[in-house]
Structures are given as structure tokens and as C-alpha cells.
Design a protein around this motif. Structure first.
Motif, PDB file in Angstrom:
ATOM      1  N   ALA A   1       3.085 -10.008  13.063  1.00 43.50           N
ATOM      2  CA  ALA A   1       3.646  -8.787  13.639  1.00 43.50           C
ATOM      3  C   ALA A   1       3.254  -7.572  12.813  1.00 43.50           C
ATOM      4  O   ALA A   1       2.921  -6.515  13.363  1.00 43.50           O
ATOM      5  CB  ALA A   1       5.171  -8.903  13.721  1.00 43.50           C
ATOM      6  N   LYS A   2       3.262  -7.727  11.500  1.00 42.73           N
ATOM      7  CA  LYS A   2       2.856  -6.632  10.613  1.00 42.73           C
ATOM      8  C   LYS A   2       1.382  -6.296  10.805  1.00 42.73           C
ATOM      9  O   LYS A   2       0.999  -5.120  10.879  1.00 42.73           O
ATOM     10  CB  LYS A   2       3.132  -7.032   9.162  1.00 42.73           C
ATOM     11  CG  LYS A   2       2.825  -5.952   8.145  1.00 42.73           C
ATOM     12  CD  LYS A   2       3.391  -6.298   6.781  1.00 42.73           C
ATOM     13  CE  LYS A   2       2.688  -7.484   6.160  1.00 42.73           C
ATOM     14  NZ  LYS A   2       3.173  -7.743   4.794  1.00 42.73           N
TER      15      LYS A   2
ATOM     16  N   GLU B   1      -2.827  -3.134  -2.788  1.00 46.54           N
ATOM     17  CA  GLU B   1      -1.949  -2.010  -2.483  1.00 46.54           C
ATOM     18  C   GLU B   1      -1.954  -0.939  -3.572  1.00 46.54           C
ATOM     19  O   GLU B   1      -1.420   0.158  -3.374  1.00 46.54           O
ATOM     20  CB  GLU B   1      -0.519  -2.486  -2.227  1.00 46.54           C
ATOM     21  CG  GLU B   1       0.102  -3.299  -3.342  1.00 46.54           C
ATOM     22  CD  GLU B   1      -0.088  -4.785  -3.136  1.00 46.54           C
ATOM     23  OE1 GLU B   1       0.764  -5.554  -3.623  1.00 46.54           O
ATOM     24  OE2 GLU B   1      -1.089  -5.192  -2.494  1.00 46.54           O
ATOM     25  N   GLU B   2      -2.563  -1.241  -4.724  1.00 45.82           N
ATOM     26  CA  GLU B   2      -2.642  -0.273  -5.813  1.00 45.82           C
ATOM     27  C   GLU B   2      -3.940   0.546  -5.781  1.00 45.82           C
ATOM     28  O   GLU B   2      -4.090   1.507  -6.525  1.00 45.82           O
ATOM     29  CB  GLU B   2      -2.520  -0.999  -7.155  1.00 45.82           C
ATOM     30  CG  GLU B   2      -1.149  -1.637  -7.363  1.00 45.82           C
ATOM     31  CD  GLU B   2      -1.101  -2.556  -8.574  1.00 45.82           C
ATOM     32  OE1 GLU B   2       0.023  -2.808  -9.064  1.00 45.82           O
ATOM     33  OE2 GLU B   2      -2.168  -3.029  -9.033  1.00 45.82           O
TER      34      GLU B   2
ATOM     35  N   TYR C   1       0.129  -0.660   6.813  1.00 49.30           N
ATOM     36  CA  TYR C   1       0.305  -2.012   6.261  1.00 49.30           C
ATOM     37  C   TYR C   1       1.159  -1.949   4.991  1.00 49.30           C
ATOM     38  O   TYR C   1       2.063  -2.780   4.788  1.00 49.30           O
ATOM     39  CB  TYR C   1      -1.057  -2.620   5.965  1.00 49.30           C
ATOM     40  CG  TYR C   1      -1.040  -4.130   5.762  1.00 49.30           C
ATOM     41  CD1 TYR C   1      -1.087  -4.985   6.853  1.00 49.30           C
ATOM     42  CD2 TYR C   1      -0.985  -4.667   4.476  1.00 49.30           C
ATOM     43  CE1 TYR C   1      -1.078  -6.348   6.671  1.00 49.30           C
ATOM     44  CE2 TYR C   1      -0.971  -6.037   4.300  1.00 49.30           C
ATOM     45  CZ  TYR C   1      -1.031  -6.879   5.404  1.00 49.30           C
ATOM     46  OH  TYR C   1      -1.014  -8.242   5.213  1.00 49.30           O
ATOM     47  N   ARG C   2       0.871  -0.966   4.139  1.00 49.21           N
ATOM     48  CA  ARG C   2       1.638  -0.847   2.894  1.00 49.21           C
ATOM     49  C   ARG C   2       3.085  -0.437   3.184  1.00 49.21           C
ATOM     50  O   ARG C   2       4.009  -0.909   2.517  1.00 49.21           O
ATOM     51  CB  ARG C   2       0.954   0.165   1.967  1.00 49.21           C
ATOM     52  CG  ARG C   2      -0.407  -0.305   1.487  1.00 49.21           C
ATOM     53  CD  ARG C   2      -1.140   0.739   0.656  1.00 49.21           C
ATOM     54  NE  ARG C   2      -2.533   0.318   0.439  1.00 49.21           N
ATOM     55  CZ  ARG C   2      -3.356   0.915  -0.395  1.00 49.21           C
ATOM     56  NH1 ARG C   2      -2.941   1.950  -1.111  1.00 49.21           N
ATOM     57  NH2 ARG C   2      -4.609   0.495  -0.536  1.00 49.21           N
ATOM     58  N   ALA C   3       3.272   0.449   4.155  1.00 43.14           N
ATOM     59  CA  ALA C   3       4.633   0.857   4.512  1.00 43.14           C
ATOM     60  C   ALA C   3       5.442  -0.321   5.053  1.00 43.14           C
ATOM     61  O   ALA C   3       6.626  -0.485   4.741  1.00 43.14           O
ATOM     62  CB  ALA C   3       4.590   1.983   5.547  1.00 43.14           C
ATOM     63  N   LEU C   4       4.796  -1.165   5.848  1.00 43.24           N
ATOM     64  CA  LEU C   4       5.473  -2.323   6.422  1.00 43.24           C
ATOM     65  C   LEU C   4       5.724  -3.420   5.394  1.00 43.24           C
ATOM     66  O   LEU C   4       6.546  -4.304   5.610  1.00 43.24           O
ATOM     67  CB  LEU C   4       4.650  -2.877   7.595  1.00 43.24           C
ATOM     68  CG  LEU C   4       4.552  -1.987   8.830  1.00 43.24           C
ATOM     69  CD1 LEU C   4       3.476  -2.478   9.771  1.00 43.24           C
ATOM     70  CD2 LEU C   4       5.907  -1.930   9.538  1.00 43.24           C
ATOM     71  N   SER C   5       4.980  -3.380   4.278  1.00 47.13           N
ATOM     72  CA  SER C   5       5.142  -4.405   3.246  1.00 47.13           C
ATOM     73  C   SER C   5       6.291  -4.078   2.305  1.00 47.13           C
ATOM     74  O   SER C   5       6.663  -4.889   1.490  1.00 47.13           O
ATOM     75  CB  SER C   5       3.845  -4.542   2.429  1.00 47.13           C
ATOM     76  OG  SER C   5       2.781  -4.957   3.245  1.00 47.13           O
TER      77      SER C   5
END
Length: 301
Positions: A11-12, A208-209, A297-301
Motif C-alpha cells: 500500500a505504501k 532515507e538519509e 515514501y519517506r513520509a509514509l515510513s
């Protein structure tokens, strides 16, 4: 890797991919209509992409650059979400394989070039099921005469084509579409992921960094890798998708026949027509796609 359940992870992937797809369409659509007009016009119709863009502006108004946008805005959002979901799924599969065999670094996430190409090709083929008909409808709308349009919007085109020619009419041009998507997205995601992995190694950090703005440059490079790999196939696809539906109105009997006739009639120039606006569009559209995906993607993680 995260311990997200498979359903939550998918879903992400789908949601972040949709955000990337919408960004791609909004940024790239004006360039795309110039590309399609040049690909499908008779030789000599336009002196170049500037002439094509000027004629659209003068003869049809600025809004014409977004003609047929509703179809890709809805459809390409779905397409790109499928791309990224398929890509991420295959990447996770290869990561698990790497962990079992002791490859790919400590986490197994450093995929080999072949693994990245296969993951991208699979993403392209999965996406092609939707992108074929979406692009067919979009191209029909982009190339219909402004003074006497054949179709009143996307739904009008779908119902008219399906009513007269059935499901095969909707999926016209699907063979070159699958060929384009498989080869093109293999190169596309191989290039992007290779650059991203190299940056992670260089910085010694997690994905993500990596600063999100790097995704713009990596996406631009990936876009060029895609188009330089498959542009002639894209021209053939556009030709077939604007061709007639019945034997009496068709110019081409299939993909190979189209390639042969284009080569005999125009030579190499026929396979590169419209390349200018495509290369101009590529860094903007693909940079927007990847930065939108990475941020979502990072916001959803």
C-alpha cells in the motif's frame, strides 16, 4: 529492512508511486504532446519542436498543451504506482536472496546490475498492462483535429473505440508497448537505483538519509537511460496507436511492418522524430517523479 507487513508495504509503494505519477504528468504533459504530434505527423509537417509548439499555441490556445491530460493524470498515476510496487517487491525478493547467499552487503540491499535490470523490467511489464490503453487513448485525443474532434474527452474515446472495435481496439499497440516498457524500465530503474546505491555507499548512510534533492539528478539520468534505450520503439508504438482500426484504413499490419515502412520511407530520421522535446522533457518529468516518490515514501515510513 523494515518489518512492515506485505500488505502495508505494498500500500505504501502504491501510494508513493501514485504521487510520483501525478507529478510526472503535470510536469511532462506539455512536452509530451509536442513529441506525439511530431512522431505521428507526415514528414515535413514541422520544421522542429519549436515550430510544432508554436503552431499548437497559435492554432489551438495554451490549454491545448494539456489536451488529453485527464487520461494520463488518472491512468499514469495508476501506472507509476504499479511500477514502483512491482519494483519494490522484486527488490525485496532479491534482497532476501542476497541475504541467504551472503551477498549485497550487511542488509542484502546492494543489488547487482542484473538484479536491478530484472526488477525494472518486471516493473515495466506490470505497468504495461495499464499504460498501453492509457497512452492509446491519450494519443488519440492529442492528435485529433481541433476543428472537428472525433472524441469528446477520454470517456467518449473509450466508449467509441470499444463499441466499434472491442477490447482489442482499446489495447491497440500493445506489442510495442510491452517491448518498450520491459527494455526501457529495465534501463530506467537500473540507472536510478545504481546511482542511489552508489550515493549510499559514498555517504555510508541509509536510503532515507540521502538528501531528497539528489533524486532529481538521479531521475534525470534515469530518464535519459530510458529514452536512449527505447525511443525508436516508442515512435513505432505511437504510429500504430494512431493508425486505422480496420484493414481498409490501416497503414501497418503490425510492429515489424511499421518498422520496415518507416525505415524505407524516412530512414533513421523517422525513428528519431520528436526526440528533441522528449529529451527536453525528460529531466523535468523524471526528476519530479522520483523526488515526489522519495518524499512520499519517506513520509509514509
Amino acid at each position: 529492512m523494515r518489518d512492515d507487513s506485505g500488505l502495508a508495504q505494498t500500500a505504501k509503494d502504491l501510494l508513493a508511486g501514485t504521487v510520483g505519477g501525478v507529478a510526472q504528468v503535470l510536469v511532462g504533459q506539455p512536452f509530451d504532446i509536442v513529441k506525439v504530434r511530431m512522431q505521428t505527423a507526415q514528414a515535413g509537417t514541422y520544421t522542429g519542436m519549436g515550430d510544432c509548439a508554436r503552431r499548437i499555441l497559435v492554432n489551438e490556445s495554451p490549454f491545448a498543451f494539456y489536451k488529453g491530460t485527464l487520461t494520463p493524470l488518472l491512468g499514469i498515476g495508476v501506472c507509476v504506482s504499479i511500477q514502483f510496487a512491482a519494483l519494490q517487491s522484486v527488490k525485496r525478493f532479491f534482497t532476501q536472496q542476497n541475504l541467504r547467499s551472503g551477498r549485497g552487503g550487511k542488509t542484502g540491499e546492494e543489488l547487482a546490475a542484473g538484479q536491478l535490470f530484472v526488477a525494472g523490467a518486471w516493473a515495466g511489464l506490470a505497468n504495461g498492462i495499464v499504460s498501453g490503453p492509457v497512452e492509446h487513448i491519450r494519443i488519440r485525443l492529442q492528435t485529433q483535429p481541433a476543428s472537428a474532434p472525433l472524441y469528446k474527452g477520454p470517456w467518449g474515446a473509450i466508449t467509441s473505440i470499444y463499441g466499434q472495435h472491442g477490447i482489442s481496439g482499446i489495447f491497440k499497440g500493445q506489442v510495442p508497448t510491452f517491448l518498450r516498457e520491459g527494455l526501457g524500465y529495465g534501463a530506467y530503474f537500473w540507472c536510478y537505483e545504481t546511482l542511489m546505491q552508489r550515493e549510499m555507499r559514498k555517504r555510508g548512510c541509509k536510503r532515507e538519509e540521502v538528501p531528497a534533492l539528489w533524486a532529481v539528478g538521479f531521475g534525470a539520468a534515469a530518464g535519459y537511460a530510458l529514452w536512449f534505450t527505447i525511443y525508436p520503439i516508442d515512435v513505432i508504438k505511437s504510429r500504430i496507436q494512431t493508425d486505422g482500426f480496420t484493414p481498409s484504413t490501416r497503414q501497418y499490419s503490425g510492429t515489424l511492418d511499421c518498422a520496415r515502412k518507416l525505415w524505407r520511407g524516412e530512414g533513421i530520421a523517422g525513428f528519431t522524430r520528436g526526440l528533441g522535446p522528449t529529451l527536453l522533457r525528460s529531466p523535468f518529468a523524471n526528476g519530479a517523479t522520483f523526488i515526489a516518490f522519495e518524499l512520499a515514501y519517506r513520509a509514509l515510513s
